[in-house]
Design a protein around this motif. Structure first.
Motif, PDB file in Angstrom:
ATOM      1  N   PHE A  22       0.855  -1.182   0.000  1.00 13.42           N
ATOM      2  CA  PHE A  22       0.000   0.000   0.000  1.00 13.42           C
ATOM      3  C   PHE A  22       0.899   1.242   0.000  1.00 13.42           C
ATOM      4  N   PRO A  23       1.265   1.753  -1.187  1.00 17.05           N
ATOM      5  CA  PRO A  23       2.203   2.882  -1.271  1.00 17.05           C
ATOM      6  C   PRO A  23       1.716   4.083  -0.472  1.00 17.05           C
ATOM      7  N   PRO A  24       2.589   4.696   0.345  1.00 20.76           N
ATOM      8  CA  PRO A  24       2.187   5.781   1.238  1.00 20.76           C
ATOM      9  C   PRO A  24       1.659   7.022   0.528  1.00 20.76           C
ATOM     10  N   ASP A  25       1.967   7.200  -0.755  1.00 23.12           N
ATOM     11  CA  ASP A  25       1.414   8.352  -1.452  1.00 23.12           C
ATOM     12  C   ASP A  25      -0.081   8.189  -1.729  1.00 23.12           C
ATOM     13  N   ARG A  26      -0.564   6.954  -1.638  1.00 23.55           N
ATOM     14  CA  ARG A  26      -1.985   6.693  -1.886  1.00 23.55           C
ATOM     15  C   ARG A  26      -2.733   6.190  -0.660  1.00 23.55           C
ATOM     16  N   TRP A  27      -2.002   5.745   0.353  1.00 21.87           N
ATOM     17  CA  TRP A  27      -2.627   5.112   1.509  1.00 21.87           C
ATOM     18  C   TRP A  27      -2.028   5.631   2.804  1.00 21.87           C
ATOM     19  N   GLY A  28      -2.883   5.837   3.793  1.00 20.79           N
ATOM     20  CA  GLY A  28      -2.424   6.029   5.155  1.00 20.79           C
ATOM     21  C   GLY A  28      -2.459   4.695   5.871  1.00 20.79           C
ATOM     22  N   LEU A  29      -1.430   4.397   6.671  1.00 13.72           N
ATOM     23  CA  LEU A  29      -1.312   3.100   7.346  1.00 13.72           C
ATOM     24  C   LEU A  29      -1.462   3.287   8.848  1.00 13.72           C
ATOM     25  N   TYR A  30      -2.293   2.434   9.467  1.00  7.75           N
ATOM     26  CA  TYR A  30      -2.603   2.548  10.893  1.00  7.75           C
ATOM     27  C   TYR A  30      -2.593   1.142  11.493  1.00  7.75           C
ATOM     28  N   LEU A  31      -1.489   0.780  12.128  1.00  9.45           N
ATOM     29  CA  LEU A  31      -1.334  -0.549  12.723  1.00  9.45           C
ATOM     30  C   LEU A  31      -1.398  -0.461  14.236  1.00  9.45           C
ATOM     31  N   THR A  32      -1.663  -1.601  14.863  1.00  9.51           N
ATOM     32  CA  THR A  32      -1.655  -1.643  16.315  1.00  9.51           C
ATOM     33  C   THR A  32      -0.277  -1.276  16.846  1.00  9.51           C
ATOM     34  N   ARG A  33      -0.261  -0.705  18.036  1.00 10.66           N
ATOM     35  CA  ARG A  33       0.987  -0.226  18.642  1.00 10.66           C
ATOM     36  C   ARG A  33       1.610  -1.332  19.492  1.00 10.66           C
ATOM     37  N   GLU A  34       2.060  -2.360  18.827  1.00  8.70           N
ATOM     38  CA  GLU A  34       2.712  -3.485  19.491  1.00  8.70           C
ATOM     39  C   GLU A  34       3.868  -3.929  18.612  1.00  8.70           C
ATOM     40  N   ARG A  35       4.689  -4.824  19.099  1.00  9.11           N
ATOM     41  CA  ARG A  35       5.896  -5.218  18.365  1.00  9.11           C
ATOM     42  C   ARG A  35       5.755  -6.594  17.733  1.00  9.11           C
ATOM     43  N   ASP A  36       4.579  -7.165  17.759  1.00  8.24           N
ATOM     44  CA  ASP A  36       4.375  -8.491  17.210  1.00  8.24           C
ATOM     45  C   ASP A  36       4.628  -8.507  15.702  1.00  8.24           C
ATOM     46  N   THR A  37       4.992  -9.677  15.188  1.00  5.41           N
ATOM     47  CA  THR A  37       5.189  -9.839  13.748  1.00  5.41           C
ATOM     48  C   THR A  37       3.855  -9.856  13.014  1.00  5.41           C
ATOM     49  N   GLN A  38       2.800 -10.300  13.670  1.00  8.88           N
ATOM     50  CA  GLN A  38       1.465 -10.344  13.079  1.00  8.88           C
ATOM     51  C   GLN A  38       0.595  -9.269  13.721  1.00  8.88           C
ATOM     52  N   ARG A  39       0.538  -8.104  13.091  1.00 11.87           N
ATOM     53  CA  ARG A  39      -0.255  -7.008  13.646  1.00 11.87           C
ATOM     54  C   ARG A  39      -1.453  -6.711  12.759  1.00 11.87           C
ATOM     55  N   PRO A  40      -2.623  -6.458  13.338  1.00 12.07           N
ATOM     56  CA  PRO A  40      -3.746  -5.961  12.546  1.00 12.07           C
ATOM     57  C   PRO A  40      -3.620  -4.455  12.338  1.00 12.07           C
ATOM     58  N   GLY A  41      -4.372  -3.948  11.397  1.00 12.07           N
ATOM     59  CA  GLY A  41      -4.377  -2.516  11.161  1.00 12.07           C
ATOM     60  C   GLY A  41      -5.267  -2.165   9.989  1.00 12.07           C
ATOM     61  N   PHE A  42      -5.017  -0.974   9.439  1.00 12.96           N
ATOM     62  CA  PHE A  42      -5.809  -0.479   8.312  1.00 12.96           C
ATOM     63  C   PHE A  42      -4.910   0.216   7.297  1.00 12.96           C
ATOM     64  N   ALA A  43      -5.281   0.085   6.043  1.00  9.77           N
ATOM     65  CA  ALA A  43      -4.800   0.957   4.974  1.00  9.77           C
ATOM     66  C   ALA A  43      -6.002   1.783   4.534  1.00  9.77           C
ATOM     67  N   VAL A  44      -5.871   3.105   4.583  1.00  5.84           N
ATOM     68  CA  VAL A  44      -6.990   4.004   4.293  1.00  5.84           C
ATOM     69  C   VAL A  44      -6.589   4.923   3.145  1.00  5.84           C
ATOM     70  N   ARG A  45      -7.461   5.024   2.166  1.00  6.80           N
ATOM     71  CA  ARG A  45      -7.195   5.857   0.999  1.00  6.80           C
ATOM     72  C   ARG A  45      -6.940   7.299   1.409  1.00  6.80           C
ATOM     73  N   ARG A  46      -5.895   7.884   0.852  1.00  8.49           N
ATOM     74  CA  ARG A  46      -5.589   9.284   1.121  1.00  8.49           C
ATOM     75  C   ARG A  46      -6.786  10.161   0.738  1.00  8.49           C
ATOM     76  N   GLY A  47      -7.042  11.158   1.543  1.00  5.79           N
ATOM     77  CA  GLY A  47      -8.185  12.037   1.321  1.00  5.79           C
ATOM     78  C   GLY A  47      -9.298  11.821   2.316  1.00  5.79           C
ATOM     79  N   LEU A  48      -9.315  10.648   2.966  1.00  7.98           N
ATOM     80  CA  LEU A  48     -10.284  10.388   4.023  1.00  7.98           C
ATOM     81  C   LEU A  48      -9.701  10.818   5.361  1.00  7.98           C
TER      82      LEU A  48
END
Length: 294
Positions: free
Chosen positions: A89-115
């Motif tokens: 998810f290239p950062p110029d098109r997506w904002g990335l929001y992951l859980t604040r933990e150090r695990d290798t398997q983290r959930p999160g979101f990719a959100v389209r820029r502009g939202l």
């Protein structure tokens, strides 16, 4: 906006076709477990022995599929940090929001820029093994604002090993999943009291339907609409069949239940069919729905 063609799952058939032109005031939600998306090398102590590092071509292929989703919000799971997520998810098109933990398997979101996005504290209680060698995952909690409408979203990846049947002891996995279900029910109850639109998305590791034991726990807190209930997942199915019950789900609550576009469930099925592609891409396919905003 023109939606790119990809596989459409509707009722009992998997049909190849275009999604057609988008209508105004829509929001496309997708959930996608990308299966050990990491930059760590093969053999790293944080990885199982059978996990192989993806090549640059693999990351490029995943990024191509991400673009084909034409999504607004993607709930992602098994992500080893922002650097790995940015390969898909290239950062110029997506904002990335992951859980604040150090695990290798983290959930999160990719959100389209502009939202507009508001980050909330992780639902840390979902990691009921916090601090253990093999801890579980937190929930990633955000609010997205689009076209003046606000939607609270939770991305989850729950305990594996209890796909159906009884919840609770004596089975350890089912006992853990029952505990996580109670924590999720608390989050859902809080959103119901607030009176806003909300959704829980991700890998539930559970074949949910309207009558499942876990569904009953969650809906005791608030009415929910399961976008995948009663549908078959065509991901990696042989012969183009209906597929197995989904374990990835989008549960809509509050006003969002009425926003769901009928028959908008789509599954992007990979063009690759060789068994090795499961590890190069993912054993889960992206699946999503369209909401019509008020």
């Amino acid at each position: 906006m023109h939606r790119r063609p990809f596989f459409l799952f509707a009722l009992l058939l998997l049909i190849l076709g275009g999604a057609g032109a988008a209508q105004a005031r829509e929001l496309r939600l997708v959930t996608w477990n990308i299966a050990w998306l990491t930059l760590k090398p093969t053999g790293h102590p944080d990885l199982p022995r059978d996990v192989r590092r993806r090549s640059a071509a693999d990351f490029a292929r995943l990024a191509t599929y991400a673009a084909q989703l034409d999504a607004d919000v993607v709930a992602i799971q098994e992500i080893d940090g922002e650097d790995a997520a940015a390969r898909v998810f290239p950062p110029d098109r997506w904002g990335l929001y992951l859980t604040r933990e150090r695990d290798t398997q983290r959930p999160g979101f990719a959100v389209r820029r502009g939202l507009r996005v508001t980050e909330h504290d992780d639902l840390a209680a979902l990691d009921v093994y916090a601090g253990a060698r093999h801890s579980l995952r937190r929930g990633a909690d955000i609010t997205v604002e689009a076209e003046g409408s606000r939607l609270r979203l939770l991305s989850v990846h729950l305990k594996a090993g209890c796909r159906d049947g009884h919840l609770g002891p004596p089975d350890d996995a089912c006992d853990t999943l029952a505990e996580q279900a109670g924590i999720l029910a608390g989050w859902i109850a809080a959103r119901q009291r607030e009176g806003g639109a909300f959704a829980v998305m991700g890998d539930f590791n559970r074949r949910l339907d309207a009558t499942d034991a876990m569904t009953r726990v969650l809906t005791a807190s608030a009415p929910l609409t399961g976008a995948m209930f009663g549908r078959g997942d065509p991901c990696w199915s042989r012969g183009g069949g209906r597929g197995r019950p989904f374990i990835d789900h989008i549960l809509l609550g509050g006003a969002a239940r009425g926003w769901l576009r009928p028959d908008s469930l789509r599954v992007l099925v990979y063009a690759e069919s060789d068994p090795s592609a499961r590890q190069r891409l993912s054993d889960h396919c992206p699946a999503g729905v369209t909401l019509g905003l008020p």
